[in-house]
Design a protein around this motif. Structure first.
Motif, PDB file in Angstrom:
ATOM      1  N   TRP A 100       0.838  -1.210   0.000  1.00  0.00           N
ATOM      2  CA  TRP A 100       0.000   0.000   0.000  1.00  0.00           C
ATOM      3  C   TRP A 100       0.871   1.259   0.000  1.00  0.00           C
ATOM      4  N   PHE A 101       2.012   1.177   0.703  1.00  0.00           N
ATOM      5  CA  PHE A 101       2.913   2.333   0.681  1.00  0.00           C
ATOM      6  C   PHE A 101       3.372   2.611  -0.742  1.00  0.00           C
ATOM      7  N   ILE A 102       3.700   1.532  -1.444  1.00  0.00           N
ATOM      8  CA  ILE A 102       4.192   1.707  -2.813  1.00  0.00           C
ATOM      9  C   ILE A 102       3.072   2.212  -3.710  1.00  0.00           C
ATOM     10  N   LEU A 103       1.889   1.659  -3.517  1.00  0.00           N
ATOM     11  CA  LEU A 103       0.740   2.099  -4.320  1.00  0.00           C
ATOM     12  C   LEU A 103       0.472   3.588  -4.098  1.00  0.00           C
ATOM     13  N   LEU A 104       0.540   3.998  -2.855  1.00  0.00           N
ATOM     14  CA  LEU A 104       0.339   5.424  -2.559  1.00  0.00           C
ATOM     15  C   LEU A 104       1.462   6.261  -3.181  1.00  0.00           C
ATOM     16  N   ALA A 105       2.672   5.744  -3.110  1.00  0.00           N
ATOM     17  CA  ALA A 105       3.811   6.495  -3.663  1.00  0.00           C
ATOM     18  C   ALA A 105       3.662   6.690  -5.168  1.00  0.00           C
ATOM     19  N   VAL A 106       3.056   5.718  -5.814  1.00  0.00           N
ATOM     20  CA  VAL A 106       2.883   5.821  -7.272  1.00  0.00           C
ATOM     21  C   VAL A 106       1.670   6.685  -7.622  1.00  0.00           C
ATOM     22  N   THR A 107       0.574   6.438  -6.939  1.00  0.00           N
ATOM     23  CA  THR A 107      -0.668   7.133  -7.321  1.00  0.00           C
ATOM     24  C   THR A 107      -0.682   8.596  -6.894  1.00  0.00           C
ATOM     25  N   THR A 108      -0.005   8.921  -5.800  1.00  0.00           N
ATOM     26  CA  THR A 108      -0.082  10.302  -5.316  1.00  0.00           C
ATOM     27  C   THR A 108       0.448  11.300  -6.341  1.00  0.00           C
ATOM     28  N   PRO A 109       1.659  11.152  -6.836  1.00  0.00           N
ATOM     29  CA  PRO A 109       2.122  12.145  -7.815  1.00  0.00           C
ATOM     30  C   PRO A 109       1.285  12.145  -9.089  1.00  0.00           C
ATOM     31  N   LEU A 110       0.869  10.954  -9.506  1.00  0.00           N
ATOM     32  CA  LEU A 110       0.083  10.886 -10.744  1.00  0.00           C
ATOM     33  C   LEU A 110      -1.243  11.614 -10.576  1.00  0.00           C
ATOM     34  N   LEU A 111      -1.906  11.331  -9.474  1.00  0.00           N
ATOM     35  CA  LEU A 111      -3.209  11.958  -9.249  1.00  0.00           C
ATOM     36  C   LEU A 111      -3.075  13.461  -9.067  1.00  0.00           C
ATOM     37  N   LEU A 112      -2.063  13.878  -8.341  1.00  0.00           N
ATOM     38  CA  LEU A 112      -1.871  15.315  -8.125  1.00  0.00           C
ATOM     39  C   LEU A 112      -1.524  16.023  -9.432  1.00  0.00           C
ATOM     40  N   ARG A 113      -0.748  15.349 -10.257  1.00  0.00           N
ATOM     41  CA  ARG A 113      -0.418  15.961 -11.571  1.00  0.00           C
ATOM     42  C   ARG A 113      -1.668  16.080 -12.405  1.00  0.00           C
ATOM     43  N   PHE A 114      -2.529  15.076 -12.314  1.00  0.00           N
ATOM     44  CA  PHE A 114      -3.781  15.097 -13.058  1.00  0.00           C
ATOM     45  C   PHE A 114      -4.668  16.233 -12.574  1.00  0.00           C
ATOM     46  N   VAL A 115      -4.760  16.413 -11.276  1.00  0.00           N
ATOM     47  CA  VAL A 115      -5.556  17.502 -10.718  1.00  0.00           C
ATOM     48  C   VAL A 115      -5.010  18.842 -11.216  1.00  0.00           C
ATOM     49  N   SER A 116      -3.700  18.973 -11.225  1.00  0.00           N
ATOM     50  CA  SER A 116      -3.085  20.214 -11.711  1.00  0.00           C
ATOM     51  C   SER A 116      -3.468  20.466 -13.160  1.00  0.00           C
ATOM     52  N   ALA A 117      -3.439  19.401 -13.969  1.00  0.00           N
ATOM     53  CA  ALA A 117      -3.808  19.551 -15.387  1.00  0.00           C
ATOM     54  C   ALA A 117      -5.275  19.948 -15.512  1.00  0.00           C
ATOM     55  N   ALA A 118      -6.129  19.348 -14.688  1.00  0.00           N
ATOM     56  CA  ALA A 118      -7.564  19.640 -14.755  1.00  0.00           C
ATOM     57  C   ALA A 118      -7.836  21.088 -14.373  1.00  0.00           C
ATOM     58  N   VAL A 119      -7.175  21.554 -13.324  1.00  0.00           N
ATOM     59  CA  VAL A 119      -7.372  22.929 -12.881  1.00  0.00           C
ATOM     60  C   VAL A 119      -6.933  23.902 -13.976  1.00  0.00           C
ATOM     61  N   ASN A 120      -5.814  23.591 -14.606  1.00  0.00           N
ATOM     62  CA  ASN A 120      -5.327  24.480 -15.671  1.00  0.00           C
ATOM     63  C   ASN A 120      -6.197  24.406 -16.913  1.00  0.00           C
ATOM     64  N   ALA A 121      -6.764  23.239 -17.177  1.00  0.00           N
ATOM     65  CA  ALA A 121      -7.649  23.093 -18.340  1.00  0.00           C
ATOM     66  C   ALA A 121      -8.901  23.929 -18.173  1.00  0.00           C
TER      67      ALA A 121
END
Lengths: 657, 521
Positions: B16-37
């Motif tokens: 779960w630590f690894i899953l969080l480590a992978v998904t956190t940056p991806l999801l946050l980057r996606f949110v950033s893209a959505a906000v800018n879009a």
């Protein structure tokens, strides 16, 4: 219903009864609370209840989450599922029973609130209200219950993920948000929160959004089936459990792929339809069909940077020739703005980043943030002065935030017009040629002739943009700031900004209340400035009356779907041919269309009147039964921006037979 | 032993630590893209700030749940307590691991967003350091908060909910939550490049340390039995009780979230007070002498005071009147504007009060109508009394009118009646009639009603009617006024004033009178 199934329903109901009792208690408490907050003989369904639908939809979602998220997994966690497996009932029956009870409980809440408001409405009815709209009430309740079913199915599907379900819900939310913002066709249909779209007028027929319902129904069914699958599969061994996890994963992936493929198909169709519309217009030898805005991606070019004393510019290498003159003039531009706004030397420290490397949305020449400006790079043929003017405009925004320590953003709805107005005032006073001001004056003269300008509305951005062209705040704000400067001198803007940022200012005022407070703190009389503003508006109307008369205001239209497109027919005056003859050269009637009242500009579409006196747009962008339309004029150079009238809601009739 | 504890955590939750480590940056980057879009973003890093506000808490909540709540819920801490190691070490390893992982997730997201920004963010070393430090502090705070929540066990959701409601209430009352640490850290995340938020960083770490101290306290008190007890699942009864208490708390807090009042004033206004009527006139042309305004203020205040006394309205509930001069208003038009104030209500109106063509009676009667609007919080516009209010205003306006003005008014009435007719039903369906005729025209019809009323029942009856209908006061925007009206309906007040005639009876007479007048002409 078999006795066993009835027993299951009974068991589930008994399990959820405490929540039902809680909801009933809260509802009763809410009844008493309503007495303390409103005149209940002046509380109508249409104006008061339906006005708060967004909140009620969000509450519906939260209730469904509370009721449903633990309903399945709790049986497994508490070990009671083993007991149920021993009974002569299938797991699918247990699942169905749970789902039905959860939907009933979630749906009953809506019905209770509706009935409460219905009763208040009965006491509030007056003769100018249309009769009871039973059809609309039925449609509303039906849509709300459908939403409940959708939310419960979604929660059931995700509940096996336990706490990770919140992550998935968050990811889904942002995915839909991104798709809607990026103008992905059919993205509207992915949003269950926008399913309930109230007709503008009470006596208008509430059209059922069959397309949206069908799509969400299919997705909801998918969620329901996944939830059923995860609940009904049993593990007799670890190997089976692993296999089951793989199967679940495969199932989710399959659904994901189906959605992606389907979206891809729809997007392709939308693109093809855009091309069709372009060809249609070309074949009719008309002006080019107004396509949706396609961001000018410069993609693939290296990023370059240049710095001045006050700025750091980021741009694509290929626009260096246009950007360099901007860099050279940037410090002087900054100094001009800072001197006018009387910014202290301390506050002038630090560099502002100017990002010219990324596209901006429609009709945005620039955007300002804290110590950062995003701008469209000057075009190859654009004069440097124009770029400097835009830079000056954006610097004003940045410095406003610096002077007020970002306090204006606390209630941006009340101050947006002032932010843009002051920036426009600085832009036109110091950086634009005198002739350029005429453009804004023509714009505001025509808009004012059409009664589009009321200061009391301007100070509430939500209300203003609901009814009028939101870009009007630029010329309106500029004129108001000019009035303030005329009455109180060049210091007026800075004094107002200082008044905003004073430590003891009340923090949660809005609209006119905010402005009265700010003006009093600055020792200004708001009414004097308003009076000057009104006088100037009248002068502009009178000065340009002759031209304004030629541009008829059109506020009625009808729309139909025709072969996948939307055809909007404006209600033209009887002497339309006469009107057209008298129009200045290159003037053209045009329209702007939005899917919802609070749609961002990125979701707007434009069209010009064709030879059949119609506006034609892609139907993929407007899937709801009702759309917002603004009709106005491109004035052939008399104004740079089109001048648009009030927003009207138009029901899109079904396809012609 | 510490190493063993660390390995135990990794073995138990490593995937779960690894899953969080992978998904956190991806999801946050996606949110950033959505906000800018959506057009609202200030770039990739500023968009990441939004992600830190709305998505990162979920990730860190999951992390804290895994580290703390799972242990107590599954009662595996009992096994650990059987080992020869101090309890504080177990808690320290969990807290330390949680804080470190949180910082890695947040800092990793910053770096990931920077790398994927394609060079469109001008990231200097100082800017990067500021962002990393902010991200670390924010994520550490979140982790420590959720660790405390984890120790609260079954009460964590309730406590979090209470905190959330308190914050919302404070924000609604004008307390700028965004200016206090740790929230202040994210105010300019991704935009502030040069100034270190030193105070906010220090305070955030101090709060984090405090929360960690609280965690240790809860985890070690009574040899951890408190935390163990709270870690047990809530019964249904407990859930309902706490849910009900939370809602009551929420409603209670809701009552204290009314917006701060605004101070109201018209600088430079001519002020007059006569017999409890406070009147302020604001001339449009500040350069001219105010003699005329002063004189007019006296006359108007006296006139309005007379009407007030006629309506038997007390001074206490009579609002101050502010009139702003607008010379662009024609034909005696008076426009009222809503104002929210702290110590009672005010009337704000715009009028061309010095226009020679407009009589004092006209201005005074229209101002009085605005006063009745404000006193009744707009209940004056309810259908059962609106025609009375309109008619009364017109009656006061034309009471001393010249014969020419009266003739013009009658002509207006004739035109309206010949175009739209008038029947007794129009009185009970007054709003529909107003919509049909037009709001500028219908007052003339209402005037005929009041004239007929005076003719039938006398001026005293009209005074009685007005005092018991249009002069009603609404103490506040709650249901008291509605309940009062329910038990004292306008129809009852009407019968009392007329000595028994109902509104329907009077409407017949009124309609007949209008028809008769129309035929005569």
């Amino acid at each position: 219903m078999t006795p066993a199934f009835r027993a299951l329903i009974d068991k589930e109901w008994r399990g959820l009864r405490p929540i039902a009792v809680l909801i009933a208690v809260l509802f009763i408490f809410g009844l008493f609370y309503a007495q303390a907050s409103d005149f209940l003989d002046q509380y109508t369904l249409w104006e008061d209840y339906f006005d708060n639908l967004e909140t009620s939809t969000v509450m519906n979602f939260i209730f469904c989450a509370i009721i449903s998220l633990g309903l399945l997994v709790r049986e497994k966690d508490e070990g009671t599922l083993m007991y149920l497996d021993g009974l002569p009932v299938r797991r699918s029956s247990i699942y169905l029973a749970k789902w039905l009870v959860a939907v009933f409980l979630g749906g009953i809440i809506d019905v209770m609130f509706f009935v409460e408001c219905f009763i208040y409405d009965a006491f509030s009815r007056e003769s100018d209200m249309p009769g009871r709209q039973w059809h609309s009430y039925g449609v509303y309740l039906g849509l709300h219950i459908f939403q409940t079913m959708f939310f419960v199915s979604l929660m059931f599907c995700l509940s096996f993920l336990r706490r990770w379900a919140f992550l998935i819900i968050g990811a889904l939310f942002w995915a839909v948000f991104w798709m809607k913002s990026s103008q992905v066709p059919f993205a509207e249909w992915l949003d269950p929160f926008s399913l309930v779209q109230v007709p503008e007028k009470e006596d208008e027929r509430w059209i059922i959004p069959w397309g949206h319902l069908g799509f969400l129904g299919a997705v909801g069914l998918g969620f329901w089936l996944v939830g059923l699958f995860t609940f009904t599969v049993r593990f007799d061994s670890i190997r089976q459990a692993r296999g089951s996890c793989l199967a679940k994963g495969a199932g989710v992936l399959a659904i994901f792929l189906i959605v992606i493929v389907w979206m891809g198909f729809m997007i392709t169709s939308a693109v093809m339809q855009e091309d069709e519309l372009i060809e249609e217009a070309a074949a009719a030898a008309e002006e080019t069909y107004t396509e949706k805005f396609t961001p000018q991606l410069s993609g693939g070019n290296a990023i370059a940077t240049e710095s001045s004393e006050k700025f750091q510019f980021i741009f694509r290498e290929k626009s260096r020739k246009q950007v360099q003159p901007l860099v050279d003039k940037s410090d002087a531009t900054f100094a001009t703005v800072a001197d006018f706004l009387k910014v202290d030397q301390d506050a002038r420290d630090g560099r502002i980043v100017v990002d010219l490397s990324n596209p901006l949305g429609d009709h945005n020449a620039g955007r300002a943030h804290w110590q950062k400006i995003r701008m469209v790079p000057p075009g190859p043929k654009q004069p440097v002065a124009k770029g400097v003017a835009v830079l000056g405009h954006e610097i004003t925004h940045v410095l406003i935030d610096q002077i007020t320590d970002n306090r204006l953003t606390e209630d941006f709805g009340s101050v947006r017009w002032f932010h843009e107005g002051l920036a426009s005032y600085v832009e036109f006073r110091f950086f634009e040629k005198p002739e350029a001001r005429a453009d804004y004056e023509h714009w505001i003269a025509l808009a004012s002739t059409w009664d589009e300008i009321d200061f009391a509305e301007v100070v509430d951005n939500t209300e203003f943009t609901e009814l009028h062209d939101s870009f009007l705040v630029y010329p309106i704000g500029r004129l108001w700031v000019k009035a303030a400067v005329n009455v109180y001198g060049d210091d007026a803007p800075t004094k107002l900004l200082t008044a905003f940022a004073r430590p003891d200012a009340p923090r949660n005022l809005d609209g006119l209340a905010r402005w009265r407070d700010v003006c009093l703190a600055a020792d200004f009389d708001l009414e004097r400035i308003r009076s000057r503003f009104r006088t100037r508006l009248k002068e502009l109307r009178d000065t340009h009356a002759e031209v304004c008369e030629k541009y008829t205001e059109i506020t009625e239209a009808s729309a139909i779907r025709d072969d996948g497109k939307i055809v909007i027919s404006p209600e033209l005056p009887e002497n339309w041919d006469e009107v057209v003859k008298n129009l200045p050269e290159k003037s053209k009637l045009m329209c702007r269309v939005r899917p919802e009242t609070d749609s961002e500009p990125a979701q707007w579409r434009y069209a010009k009147l064709n030879k059949k006196n119609e506006f034609r747009l892609s139907g993929f962008d407007f899937l709801k039964p009702q759309i917002g339309v603004q009709i106005g004029w491109e004035t052939g150079g008399w104004t740079e921006m089109p001048v648009l009238g009030e927003w009207i809601t138009v029901t899109v009739e079904a396809e012609k037979q | 032993m510490t190493g063993m504890l660390f390995k135990k955590e990794c073995r138990q939750h490593g995937i779960w630590f690894i899953l969080l480590a992978v998904t956190t940056p991806l999801l946050l980057r996606f949110v950033s893209a959505a906000v800018n879009a959506s057009g609202g973003g200030g770039g990739v890093m500023a968009g990441l700030g939004t992600g830190f506000r709305v998505v990162l808490p979920i990730m860190i909540w999951i992390l804290a749940f895994l580290l703390i709540a799972v242990e107590f819920r599954q009662k595996t801490q009992l096994f650990l307590e059987g080992l020869p190691l101090p309890r504080w070490r177990m808690i320290a390893v969990k807290c330390g691991l949680g804080i470190v992982l949180s910082i890695i997730y947040a800092a990793g997201s910053v770096l990931f967003c920077w790398i994927t920004s394609g060079g469109t963010e001008a990231v200097t070393m100082q800017f990067l350091q500021i962002m990393l430090a902010t991200a670390a502090a924010w994520s550490a705070f979140l982790c420590s908060f959720f660790i405390v929540a984890g120790f609260l066990g079954r009460y964590r959701l309730a406590v979090c909910f209470v905190i959330f409601i308190v914050m919302i209430s404070l924000a609604n009352r004008g307390v700028p939550m965004g200016e206090f640490p740790p929230f202040a850290l994210l105010e300019r995340f991704g935009l502030e490049r040069e100034i270190w938020p030193k105070t906010d960083l220090v305070w955030t770490w101090a709060i984090t340390a405090g929360l960690l101290g609280l965690s240790f306290t809860m985890g070690l008190t009574k040899e951890g039995s408190v935390a163990a007890m709270m870690g047990e699942k809530m019964s249904y009864r407990e859930k309902i009780t706490i849910g009900g208490a939370l809602f009551l708390f929420m409603t209670f807090m809701g009552n204290f979230t009314s917006p701060a009042p605004e101070p109201f004033e018209l600088p430079g206004a001519v002020a007059e007070e006569i017999d409890g009527v406070q009147l302020f006139l604001s001339p449009e042309n500040v350069a001219r002498a105010v003699d005329q305004d002063v004189a007019f203020a006296s006359k108007l205040a006296a006139k309005v005071g007379g009407i007030r006394d006629w309506l038997a309205i007390s001074d206490t509930h009579f609002p101050p009147i502010y009139i702003v001069e607008r010379t662009d208003l024609e034909d005696g038009e008076v426009i009222g504007e809503d104002v929210d104030v702290e110590a009672g209500r005010v009337v704000l109106a715009f009028a061309n009060y010095l226009d020679d063509s407009v009589s004092l009676d006209s201005v005074a009667s229209k101002i009085m109508l605005e006063v009745l609007h404000v006193r009744s919080i707009d209940r004056i516009k309810k259908e059962d009394r609106w025609w009375i209010a309109m008619g009364l205003q017109q009656w006061l306006e034309f009471k001393n009118a010249s014969s020419e003005e009266l003739a013009e008014q009658e002509k207006r009435v004739g035109e309206i009646v010949s175009e739209h007719g008038f029947s007794p039903e129009n009185v009970t369906d007054w709003k529909a009639f107003e919509e049909l005729v037009g709001e500028d025209e219908v007052p003339a019809i209402a005037w005929t009603g009041v004239l007929k009323f005076v003719d039938e029942y006398g001026e005293e009856a009209l005074q009685n009617l007005a005092q018991n209908t249009v002069a009603r006061y609404a103490a506040g925007k709650d249901n008291r006024a509605s309940i009062y009206d329910f038990f004292h309906p306008i129809s009852k007040a009407f019968r009392k004033a007329t000595g028994g005639d109902t509104v329907a009876d009077f409407s017949e007479k009124w309609a007949a009178n209008i028809e008769g007048s129309a035929q005569t002409k």
